[in-house]
Design an enzyme around this catalytic site. Structure first.
Site, PDB file in Angstrom:
ATOM      1  N   ASP A 195       0.955  -1.268  -0.052  1.00  0.00           N
ATOM      2  CA  ASP A 195       0.215  -0.028  -0.054  1.00  0.00           C
ATOM      3  C   ASP A 195       0.777   1.171   0.064  1.00  0.00           C
ATOM      4  O   ASP A 195       1.631   1.334   0.876  1.00  0.00           O
ATOM      5  CB  ASP A 195      -0.973   0.108   1.546  1.00  0.00           C
TER       6      ASP A 195
ATOM      7  N   HIS B 211      -3.851  13.533   0.556  1.00  0.00           N
ATOM      8  CA  HIS B 211      -4.090  12.348   1.543  1.00  0.00           C
ATOM      9  C   HIS B 211      -3.326  12.282   2.509  1.00  0.00           C
ATOM     10  O   HIS B 211      -3.604  12.111   3.856  1.00  0.00           O
ATOM     11  CB  HIS B 211      -4.442  11.229   0.665  1.00  0.00           C
TER      12      HIS B 211
ATOM     13  N   GLU C 126     -11.259   4.117   2.150  1.00  0.00           N
ATOM     14  CA  GLU C 126     -10.499   4.975   1.214  1.00  0.00           C
ATOM     15  C   GLU C 126     -10.741   4.175  -0.103  1.00  0.00           C
ATOM     16  O   GLU C 126     -10.665   3.002  -0.335  1.00  0.00           O
ATOM     17  CB  GLU C 126      -9.021   4.967   1.577  1.00  0.00           C
TER      18      GLU C 126
ATOM     19  N   GLU D 151      -8.837   3.527  -3.546  1.00  0.00           N
ATOM     20  CA  GLU D 151      -7.636   3.786  -4.064  1.00  0.00           C
ATOM     21  C   GLU D 151      -7.469   2.893  -5.497  1.00  0.00           C
ATOM     22  O   GLU D 151      -8.695   2.290  -5.998  1.00  0.00           O
ATOM     23  CB  GLU D 151      -6.743   2.873  -3.217  1.00  0.00           C
TER      24      GLU D 151
ATOM     25  N   ASP E 225      -9.703   0.349   0.698  1.00  0.00           N
ATOM     26  CA  ASP E 225      -8.675   0.199   1.778  1.00  0.00           C
ATOM     27  C   ASP E 225      -9.457   0.378   2.956  1.00  0.00           C
ATOM     28  O   ASP E 225      -9.801   1.458   3.270  1.00  0.00           O
ATOM     29  CB  ASP E 225      -7.321   1.031   1.745  1.00  0.00           C
TER      30      ASP E 225
ATOM     31  N   LYS F 277      -5.741  -2.928   9.693  1.00  0.00           N
ATOM     32  CA  LYS F 277      -5.915  -2.975   8.423  1.00  0.00           C
ATOM     33  C   LYS F 277      -5.958  -4.345   7.694  1.00  0.00           C
ATOM     34  O   LYS F 277      -6.358  -4.594   6.573  1.00  0.00           O
ATOM     35  CB  LYS F 277      -4.604  -2.499   7.336  1.00  0.00           C
TER      36      LYS F 277
ATOM     37  N   THR G  53      -9.523  -5.798   2.732  1.00  0.00           N
ATOM     38  CA  THR G  53      -9.141  -5.059   1.619  1.00  0.00           C
ATOM     39  C   THR G  53     -10.072  -5.594   0.314  1.00  0.00           C
ATOM     40  O   THR G  53      -9.913  -6.840   0.017  1.00  0.00           O
ATOM     41  CB  THR G  53      -7.844  -5.170   1.084  1.00  0.00           C
TER      42      THR G  53
END
Lengths: 327, 327
Positions: free
Chosen positions: A138, A145, A210, A212, A244, A264, A268
Site C-alpha cells: 500500500d 491524503h 478509502e 484507491e 482500503d 488494516k 481490503t
C-alpha cells in the site's frame, strides 16, 4: 507506453448489442479481465473478459482454439483458475489477445458463431480474486491524503520530512484481499482514548474507507535487481479499484513504531474486473510536477559503488498487487 | 500442547548409524521436514525428513505406500513440491506420520529394507522454501530487543507505551523470504545523515542481522473469526530459524509513519528444516511472567458487543510464516 491502435477506435461496433448500452462499463474498447464461475455452482474458476452484459468464458473459448501465436498462448494462460499465468506473460501477449478478441467481437466477424456459444450473462456469475496475490503493498501517494490522514494521528506534524523524497509504503495482509460485494466482520481490537490510562478491547467505532487504485504487477524481477524506470510499465498488467478499510481507533494505538497492522488486516476489497493498461491508453494525460516538488536534479543521486554481491535469481512471483491512493 | 510419547524416548536407536553421530542435529527423536531435490538437478521438488546425514525422500516413499490412515494421508501431502498441504492438515495427521516414521526407522523395523532405498545423502541435495508463504509477519516480541532497537531510532523514547499491551508486528515481503546459504544483493536506497539537508542514493552501510524464530502456521481460520487462545497451538506446524536482515540506515529515513519497507524487503533467510512442535515437546518450559508486566486481570477486557457482521469464509491460506524475535 502502449500506442493507440485499432482496438481503441471509438467507432468500433460489436455484434453484441449490449456492448453499446448507454453508460455501459463494457464496450468493445474496454475488454477487462476477471475470474468467474456460474453463481452458486461448483464449476472450476476460470478467466473471463467482459463485453456488454456478458462474460466471455475464456476456458471454453480456449478449448475451441480460435487464435494462434501469442494470442493463443495468452488465451491458454487466461483459462486457468487465476490470471497469474496471463499476468506473467509479456505486454506483447496481452496485446495480441486483446486484438484477437476485439476483431472476433466486431460486427461481421466470422468468429461470432463460435464466440457467442461461450458467453455467460454477468447477472448469472460470481467472481473470485483475479490472481493469487503474492504480496500486497500500500503506497501513500497523494500529498493531500497524506496530510489529511497524518493530521488525524499527528496534528502538529502531519507530513514527515521523508514524504517528498521517498515512496512511503507498507505491506498489507495479502490473504485478506477479497472481491468487493462480500460482507466481512467489523474488527475488534484494543482501543485507547488519549485520556485513558489503559486500552479496552472492543469493536472498532472509527471504521474508515478509502478509494484507491489497485495495480497488478505480473512480470517478475530477480531479487536484488532493480527495474529501470523506462521498463517499469511493462511489469504492469492492469488496474482495478480498491477499497482500503481501516479501523482508525485501533490504528492510532498500535501503529508506532512499525506501522499499521491489525487495524488494516481484516479486509481490503477490490473490483473483480482488471482493466488493462492498453485499454486505458486513450485516457492518459501527461505528468504535471506539483508546485514546490523537488526537481529531478534535486532528487537523491547515486553515490558510491554498486552492490557487492551477485544478485540471486528466483522463480516468478506473479500477481503482486500494489495499491495507490487516489483520495 | 502435545504430550510426551514413544517418539520422544531418548533411548530410541535407529538402524541408520549416522543418526547417532555425536552432536548430530538429526537423531531419530527430531525428524524435521524440508523441501529438496538432488543438487544441480531438475528433479521435481518434494518433501523430505532428516535422519542422521540423510534425507528420506517422501515422494518416493509415498509411491511405496508403506503407511495407512492419517500417516498415509500426511505422507501423500508431504510428497508435493511445497509442504502447504501437509501444514494444512491437523496435528493428529502430523503426529501419525511422525510415529510411523519413528517406528520405521528403529533398529529391527521391518520397513528398513524399503526405507533405505529412499534415502538421499544430505551432502547431495539442495533445498527450497518449505512452503509457499502466503503472508509473513514479523513480531517485535522481546522487550530487551525492542528497547535496544528503539534506542537506535528514538534515543529519548525507545519503548512506545503500547508495547506492553498489544503485540507489535508488521507484514514483511513474503516473496523475499529465501532459504539460508544463498547470496543476495546488498540493498541500495536513500540514506540521510541527521545533519544533511537531503538524502543521497547509495549502498547500505549499516546492514544488520537478527536471529529470530520462524513459525509456520498451517491450518487456516476464516477471515474475521478469532482463534481462541486454547486452540492457537493447533495452528502451528513447526519452527525454523530465521535471519531478519535490515538496512538500518535506509530504515531510519523511510520508516515513519508506516513502518519499515525497502530497508527489510531485500531478503529474509530461513533454515531449510522445519522442526515440528511435537519434536520440541521435551524442551518446553513453563511461561514466566516478566517482572512488572501487566497481570491478566489488568489486560484489556472485552467491552461492547460482538461483530455486527457475519464472518466471511474463505479457502485455506496455508503456509503463513510468522517471525518472533529472540534477540
Amino acid at each position: 507506453m502502449t500506442a493507440l491502435n485499432e482496438t481503441h477506435d471509438p467507432h468500433l461496433r460489436s455484434w453484441l448489442s449490449s456492448a453499446h448500452a448507454e453508460g455501459g462499463d463494457f464496450p468493445i474498447q474496454n475488454l477487462p479481465f476477471a475470474v468467474f464461475r456460474r453463481k452458486g455452482s461448483t464449476e472450476p474458476l476460470r478467466g473471463g473478459v467482459a463485453i456488454g452484459d456478458q462474460v466471455i468464458d475464456l476456458a471454453e473459448l480456449h478449448s475451441a482454439k480460435p487464435f494462434s501465436g501469442r494470442a493463443a498462448e495468452a488465451l491458454a494462460a487466461a483459462s486457468q483458475s487465476t490470471l497469474n499465468a496471463l499476468m506473467g506473460l509479456t505486454p506483447a501477449h496481452w496485446s495480441a489477445l486483446r486484438l484477437a478478441l476485439s476483431r472476433a467481437l466486431r460486427e461481421g466477424a466470422h468468429e461470432q458463431a463460435v464466440l457467442q456459444i461461450f458467453l455467460v450473462p454477468q447477472a448469472q456469475v460470481e467472481y473470485a480474486l483475479p490472481a493469487r496475490i503474492g504480496d500486497y503493498t500500500d503506497f501513500y501517494t497523494s500529498i493531500y491524503h497524506a496530510t489529511n490522514v497524518g493530521r488525524l494521528f499527528r496534528p502538529d506534524n502531519p507530513l514527515m520530512p521523508n514524504y517528498k523524497w521517498v515512496p512511503i509504503g507498507y505491506h498489507g495482509r495479502a490473504s485478506s484481499v477479497v472481491v468487493s460485494g462480500q460482507n466481512f466482520a467489523r474488527p475488534c481490537g484494543q482501543l485507547k482514548a488519549p485520556d485513558s490510562e489503559a486500552p479496552v478491547l472492543g469493536a472498532s467505532k472509527r471504521l474508515d474507507i478509502e478509494l484507491e487504485l489497485g495495480v497488478f504487477l505480473g512480470q517478475y524481477n530477480a531479487l536484488g535487481e532493480a527495474v529501470p524506470m523506462a521498463q517499469a510499465e511493462e511489469h504492469v498488467f492492469g488496474l482495478c479499484l480498491l477499497n482500503d478499510w481501516s479501523a482508525r481507533d485501533i490504528q492510532a494505538w498500535e501503529y508506532q513504531p512499525l506501522g499499521p497492522f491489525l487495524s488494516k488486516n481484516f479486509a481490503t476489497t477490490i473490483s473483480p474486473w482488471v482493466v488493462t493498461m492498453e485499454a486505458l491508453t486513450p485516457y492518459r494525460t501527461a505528468f504535471a510536477r506539483p508546485a514546490g516538488a523537488a526537481l529531478p536534479g534535486q532528487r537523491a543521486q547515486p553515490r558510491g559503488g554498486r552492490s557487492r554481491y551477485p544478485a540471486l535469481r528466483r522463480p516468478a512471483d506473479a500477481g503482486h498487487a500494489r495499491a495507490r491512493r487516489r483520495h
